[in-house]
Design an enzyme around this catalytic site. Structure first.
Site, mmCIF file in Angstrom:
data_model
loop_
_atom_site.group_PDB
_atom_site.id
_atom_site.type_symbol
_atom_site.label_atom_id
_atom_site.label_comp_id
_atom_site.label_asym_id
_atom_site.label_seq_id
_atom_site.Cartn_x
_atom_site.Cartn_y
_atom_site.Cartn_z
ATOM 1 N N SER A 1 0.851 -1.186 0.000
ATOM 2 C CA SER A 1 0.000 0.000 0.000
ATOM 3 C C SER A 1 0.888 1.237 0.000
ATOM 4 O O SER A 1 1.735 1.396 0.881
ATOM 5 C CB SER A 1 -0.899 0.026 1.249
ATOM 6 O OG SER A 1 -1.790 -1.058 1.249
ATOM 7 N N GLY B 1 -1.586 4.603 -4.480
ATOM 8 C CA GLY B 1 -2.179 3.335 -4.846
ATOM 9 C C GLY B 1 -1.414 2.131 -4.338
ATOM 10 O O GLY B 1 -0.923 2.115 -3.206
ATOM 11 N N GLY C 1 -6.022 -0.057 4.468
ATOM 12 C CA GLY C 1 -5.173 -1.213 4.232
ATOM 13 C C GLY C 1 -5.880 -2.526 4.530
ATOM 14 O O GLY C 1 -5.639 -3.547 3.867
ATOM 15 N N ASP C 2 -6.766 -2.520 5.534
ATOM 16 C CA ASP C 2 -7.524 -3.724 5.862
ATOM 17 C C ASP C 2 -8.487 -4.081 4.725
ATOM 18 O O ASP C 2 -8.727 -5.261 4.452
ATOM 19 C CB ASP C 2 -8.296 -3.526 7.161
ATOM 20 C CG ASP C 2 -7.384 -3.157 8.321
ATOM 21 O OD1 ASP C 2 -6.216 -3.601 8.322
ATOM 22 O OD2 ASP C 2 -7.821 -2.410 9.209
#
Length: 312
Positions: free
Chosen positions: A220, A225, A251-252
């Site tokens: 990430s 992007g 991010g999750d």
């Protein structure tokens, strides 16, 4: 069933204030409580995508009881199964303060309860049993005190022995130990990549991370992007436009997208497009573990995917 592991689960508390100012007293406009921790956020997004999910890890004390009660409630994200292992300590809290004027968020993370050796051994037994019915597993977040620093290495090896694809999302020494066990995918951010490789150049850092044992690396890069290194090629991926908002949980959502794409048998470009669109749509949601579905469906067709080279 997709299994997510959150060894250091949390009761997430979010405060919303008109404007956050240092050294000032604030009147909180709104308070929200949610089950928290990276793997729980992943599970909630997976549920919203229509996947059966089960969460495990440690919970304990009044905070743990509250977390499990919230987890049992029926939500629009879909049902999430609970296979947590009870411990003697109290589950940690994470406090997020959202500045409504700027949209920025300040996060305070407690360390977590002390885990006894017998509690860790009990978890290993539970985890081994859950792997029998898992189609994929995500190992997410920090380690609570008392858990061995090589814990993720042991969990990756157990998943690989059971023939279950495993994604690892952590940082520092636990990430390094986990890489040595050869996870199928790791999902660091740029700071975490730099922390284990000593370089801030994303492509070089991702290559070094892959050489340490990861089958594939999906990094990430915040507003820039995603960068993906896989045996099938190297891709740079960007959402159609940059969105302001709360990046907590973005991010999750990348992890959830990668796992859902894996179990659905999607090719890498489709998994990465889903990951970029979900991550961007999470920035505009009220809390981690949620995403703006309308925005996600709007963004998905416009995700830019640039294949930089073939198989690596």
């Amino acid at each position: 069933m997709i299994l997510t592991v959150t060894l250091n689960a949390a009761l997430d508390i979010t405060y919303r204030v008109p404007r956050l100012e240092p050294r000032a007293s604030h009147r909180v406009r709104e308070v929200a409580e949610r089950p928290g921790g990276k793997g729980l956020n992943v599970a909630r997004v997976l549920g919203a995508l229509g996947h059966e999910t089960l969460v495990t890890g440690f919970t304990g004390g009044p905070n743990g009881d509250r977390l499990r009660a919230l987890l049992s409630e029926v939500t629009e994200e879909g049902p999430v199964g609970d296979a947590f292992v009870a411990v003697g300590g109290d589950t940690r809290r994470t406090v997020t303060v959202v500045d409504e004027a700027s949209g920025d968020a300040t996060v305070l993370n407690e360390p977590g309860p002390q885990i006894a050796p017998a509690e860790w051994e009990r978890f290993l037994d539970v985890y081994g049993g859950l792997l029998h019915d898992a189609t994929a597993v995500a190992l997410c977040g920090s380690l609570p005190p008392g858990v061995p620093v090589g814990a993720y290495g042991a969990l990756v090896r157990a998943a690989r022995t059971a023939g279950v694809p495993v994604l690892l999302d952590t940082e520092g020494e636990p990430l390094l130990r986990g890489l040595a066990a050869r996870p199928d995918v790791v999902k660091p951010n740029s700071r975490e990549l730099a922390g284990i490789t000593g370089t801030t150049e994303p492509l070089r850092a991702a290559r070094l991370t892959r050489r340490r044992g990861a089958h594939s690396v999906v990094a990430s890069l915040g507003e820039d992007g995603l960068l993906a290194l896989t045996p099938e090629g190297v891709w740079r991926v960007e959402p159609p436009r940059r969105l302001a908002g709360n990046p907590t949980g973005a991010g999750d959502s990348v992890v959830a997208a990668l796992l859902s794409g894996l179990v659905e048998g999607l090719p890498w470009p489709d998994r990465l497009a889903r990951a970029a669109a979900l991550s961007a749509a999470t920035v505009r949601a009220e809390a981690a573990g949620e995403f703006d579905r309308v925005l996600y469906e709007e963004l998905l067709p416009g995700v830019r995917i640039d294949r930089q080279m073939a198989a690596v």
